[in-house]
Design an enzyme around this catalytic site. Structure first.
Site, PDB file in Angstrom:
ATOM      1  N   ALA A 226       0.832  -1.211   0.000  1.00 30.21           N
ATOM      2  CA  ALA A 226       0.000   0.000   0.000  1.00 30.21           C
ATOM      3  C   ALA A 226       0.862   1.255   0.000  1.00 30.21           C
ATOM      4  CB  ALA A 226      -0.939  -0.005   1.199  1.00 30.21           C
ATOM      5  N   TYR A 227       1.888   1.255   0.810  1.00 29.04           N
ATOM      6  CA  TYR A 227       2.763   2.430   0.904  1.00 29.04           C
ATOM      7  C   TYR A 227       3.486   2.672  -0.416  1.00 29.04           C
ATOM      8  CZ  TYR A 227       6.446   5.520   2.676  1.00 29.04           C
ATOM      9  OH  TYR A 227       7.311   6.576   2.872  1.00 29.04           O
TER      10      TYR A 227
END
Length: 200
Positions: A107-108
């Site tokens: 996600a990051y």
């Protein structure tokens, strides 16, 4: 920080807000223009890093990550694109981890990949404005965001992965930002500048 700058003979004001809230960011730019007559440099560092395997990550955490890292960059970039004066610079942040394919970073890294895309496109959209748009991509840097939740053993292993054998420091990254914001960086535009000690 404002007091320290004033004590050194400079001028500073402090203003805050949610980077993903367009009204609050407009107010931030308004405050800068009132205090200094215009905006010359925007350094967009706000971000969060929530880590988990993709299959296990809570969707609320994905949404939070995208709101701060992607929407926040977009929201700050809009007034920057409209209001930076000629000779100005917009500097976003996107970590070198986008190139490392590390587990738990899906996600990051995805959110920061979006930051890189926005940076490269906006640099081209501002053709003729004499405004540079770049991103700094730090490697592992000894900041609270990076150190939080990591054991010393993990920190030492990551530091050892860099050819220079250490973590970056905030000062290392600040020097890179100062280059892009200053006269020496005027011919650097539409770039992702890795400041990572050779780790990626």
């Amino acid at each position: 920080m404002v007091a320290a700058i004033a004590a050194a003979g400079g001028q500073a004001v402090a203003a805050g807000g949610d980077v993903a809230d367009a009204d609050e960011m407009t107010a931030l730019f308004d405050a800068a223009e009132r205090a200094f007559g215009g905006v010359d440099v925007v350094v967009n560092t706000a971000g969060i890093m929530l880590l988990a395997p993709l299959a296990e990550m809570a969707l609320d955490d994905v949404d939070r990550t995208l709101r701060v890292n992607v929407r926040g960059t977009f929201v700050v970039s809009q007034p920057a694109a409209r209001r930076l004066r000629p000779g100005g610079a917009l500097i976003n942040f996107s970590p070198s981890v986008t190139r490392l394919q590390q587990p738990t970073y899906a996600a990051y890294a995805a959110s920061k990949g979006a930051v890189e895309a926005m940076t490269l496109i906006l640099a081209r959209e501002l053709r003729g404005r004499d405004v540079t748009v770049n991103a700094v991509a730090p490697g592992p840097t000894a900041t609270p965001l990076f150190l939080d939740g990591k054991s010393q053993k993990v920190i030492d292993r990551i530091a050892g992965a860099a050819p220079l054998g250490r973590l970056g420091t905030p000062e290392d990254i600040a020097e890179t930002v100062a280059f892009l914001a200053g006269p020496g960086g005027r011919w650097t535009n539409g770039q992702i500048l890795c400041a990572n000690g050779g780790i990626a």
